[in-house]
Write an enzyme that holds these catalytic residues in place. Structure first.
Site, mmCIF file in Angstrom:
data_model
loop_
_atom_site.group_PDB
_atom_site.id
_atom_site.type_symbol
_atom_site.label_atom_id
_atom_site.label_comp_id
_atom_site.label_asym_id
_atom_site.label_seq_id
_atom_site.Cartn_x
_atom_site.Cartn_y
_atom_site.Cartn_z
ATOM 1 N N HIS A 123 0.823 -1.206 0.000
ATOM 2 C CA HIS A 123 0.000 0.000 0.000
ATOM 3 C C HIS A 123 0.857 1.257 0.000
ATOM 4 O O HIS A 123 0.618 2.192 -0.782
ATOM 5 C CB HIS A 123 -0.927 0.010 1.219
ATOM 6 C CG HIS A 123 -1.688 1.287 1.391
ATOM 7 N ND1 HIS A 123 -2.689 1.689 0.530
ATOM 8 C CD2 HIS A 123 -1.580 2.270 2.330
ATOM 9 C CE1 HIS A 123 -3.177 2.850 0.928
ATOM 10 N NE2 HIS A 123 -2.513 3.226 2.019
ATOM 11 N N GLU A 191 -8.603 -2.351 6.907
ATOM 12 C CA GLU A 191 -7.607 -2.465 7.967
ATOM 13 C C GLU A 191 -8.004 -3.523 8.989
ATOM 14 O O GLU A 191 -9.175 -3.888 9.113
ATOM 15 C CB GLU A 191 -7.428 -1.117 8.682
ATOM 16 C CG GLU A 191 -7.136 0.047 7.735
ATOM 17 C CD GLU A 191 -6.673 1.294 8.456
ATOM 18 O OE1 GLU A 191 -6.198 1.173 9.608
ATOM 19 O OE2 GLU A 191 -6.770 2.384 7.874
ATOM 20 N N THR A 247 -14.685 6.427 11.258
ATOM 21 C CA THR A 247 -14.003 5.140 11.134
ATOM 22 C C THR A 247 -14.979 4.081 11.620
ATOM 23 O O THR A 247 -15.478 4.175 12.751
ATOM 24 C CB THR A 247 -12.727 5.096 11.987
ATOM 25 O OG1 THR A 247 -11.831 6.119 11.551
ATOM 26 C CG2 THR A 247 -12.038 3.746 11.880
#
Length: 401
Positions: A123, A191, A247
């Protein structure tokens, strides 16, 4: 094996038993364990069996349980394993099984602090090539320390929460001055998040070999990102409004003990790390994510090749003496693999918007209002067994005018 009927393909088999917080109707939220497509209401079962700490399962968050520490976590897991395996416990548990479809899942723990890392070499390399095409993709510090930043704990939300498109300053490269308005390059970041249970003392770094003494387990994280806001603001101090608006995390916390069979060796780190980042038990996990845009699978990022281990992230986060608290969350940063269909963000999948994805016959680059993103994840054991982490989902709503 379990006396509880578990549908084929369920992520929550009898070896998993993740914990979360659920609400049934108008009742108060409380702690449950997932098995198959059901939830075990733990408070009445634990009370009936006079389990130490039974009252903690009646709490509206996992924080009090998380604060108990590893011996209590392991004892609780062993108790749960016995409950679902032992036919003699059927009469005690069966009245307290509720279909997951009948409950609403809550934020599983009250988040104390939030740290987001940047631990995937693929990434970081992809973004370096996009943002700095005439320079080395990795900055000089990247292989010497786990790069990260502190985010906002107050905007971490439960899976299923709608995400309002953020507004802020944006300045395209060809513009002379910035403008204000809704983000036009709204993105995701796939993630893995680590949930801290046992706190540490201010001034006392956490060694890499003490990782399991402090971290209870993991959740799936979607760290929504407004790329155009971020591009204008992040030099020189890093992410701010482009990241802090929301988030999302999955509702079930999978314990490290449940994940143990999926542990894999850490990739070779070259150059050698400094002593405080070196340890004898550094591992990652063989986890594969699945990214769905409006119901269509668009990417399968692999976690096992991530460069920095979670133990190194925690050690670096505390090496200056910073403490961790019960309910802290730290996340890996975007997980991406080498193949195009293993990238963990739309800025990578569309290569900065220049290579659109086709979903249901329509070209997509960044997220549009009404889009729904779901991220699921599976861990694979050395024997080929699979253990699910559940999923996290969110729908994009228009910006507030």
């Amino acid at each position: 094996m379990s006396w509880i009927d578990i549908p084929d393909g369920s992520p929550f088999g009898p070896e998993n038993l993740p914990l979360g917080v659920f609400r049934y109707g108008d009742e108060e939220p409380r702690v449950g364990a997932a098995i198959g497509d059901q939830v075990i209401d733990l408070a009445p079962v634990a009370s009936a069996q006079m389990l130490d700490g039974a009252q903690l399962f009646a709490e509206p968050t996992l924080n009090a349980f998380l604060a108990l520490g590893r011996p209590a976590w392991r004892a609780t897991r062993n108790w749960l394993l016995d409950l679902v395996r032992n036919e003699n416990d059927r009469d005690a548990v069966e009245p307290h099984l509720t279909p997951q479809s009948a409950v609403s899942m809550q934020l599983p723990f009250e988040v104390a602090d939030y740290v987001d890392f940047y631990a995937s070499e693929q990434h970081a390399t992809n973004l370096g090539r996009l943002f700095r095409p005439d320079s080395e993709p990795l900055l000089p510090n990247w292989k010497h320390l786990p790069v990260g930043y502190h985010g906002r704990a107050g905007t971490i939300v439960a899976s299923g929460t709608d995400i309002v498109r953020p507004s802020g300053q944006r300045k395209p490269p060809d513009a002379s001055v910035p403008t204000f308005g809704p983000s036009q390059r709204l993105d995701i970041e796939v993630e893995l998040g680590y949930v801290v249970g046992t706190p540490s003392k201010l001034g006392a770094p956490v060694p890499v070999d003490s990782f399991e003494d402090h971290v209870y387990g993991v959740v799936i994280v979607n760290d929504w990102s407004a790329r155009d806001l971020q591009a204008w603001e992040y030099v020189p101090l890093g992410p701010f409004l482009g990241k802090s608006f929301a988030t999302s995390i999955s509702p079930w916390v999978v314990s490290l003990d449940a994940l143990a069979a999926a542990a894999v060796p850490l990739p070779v780190q070259d150059p050698a790390v400094l002593p405080y980042l070196s340890g004898s038990r550094l591992v990652n996990f063989d986890i594969t994510f699945e990214v769905y845009l409006n119901g269509q699978l668009v990417s399968t990022p692999p976690y096992k090749d991530i460069y920095w281990s979670p133990a190194q992230m925690l050690a670096h986060m505390t090496v200056n003496g910073a403490s961790v608290r019960t309910g802290d969350l730290f996340a890996s940063g975007t997980v991406s693999g080498a193949a195009k269909d293993q990238r963990g963000s739309f800025i990578e999948l569309s290569w900065g918007g220049r290579e659109p994805l086709v979903v249901d016959g329509k070209e997509h680059t960044f997220l549009e209002d009404g889009d729904v993103v779901t991220i699921a994840a599976w861990a694979t054991g050395g024997d080929g067994s699979r253990l699910g982490l559940g999923e996290v989902t969110g729908r994009i709503r228009p910006a507030v005018s």
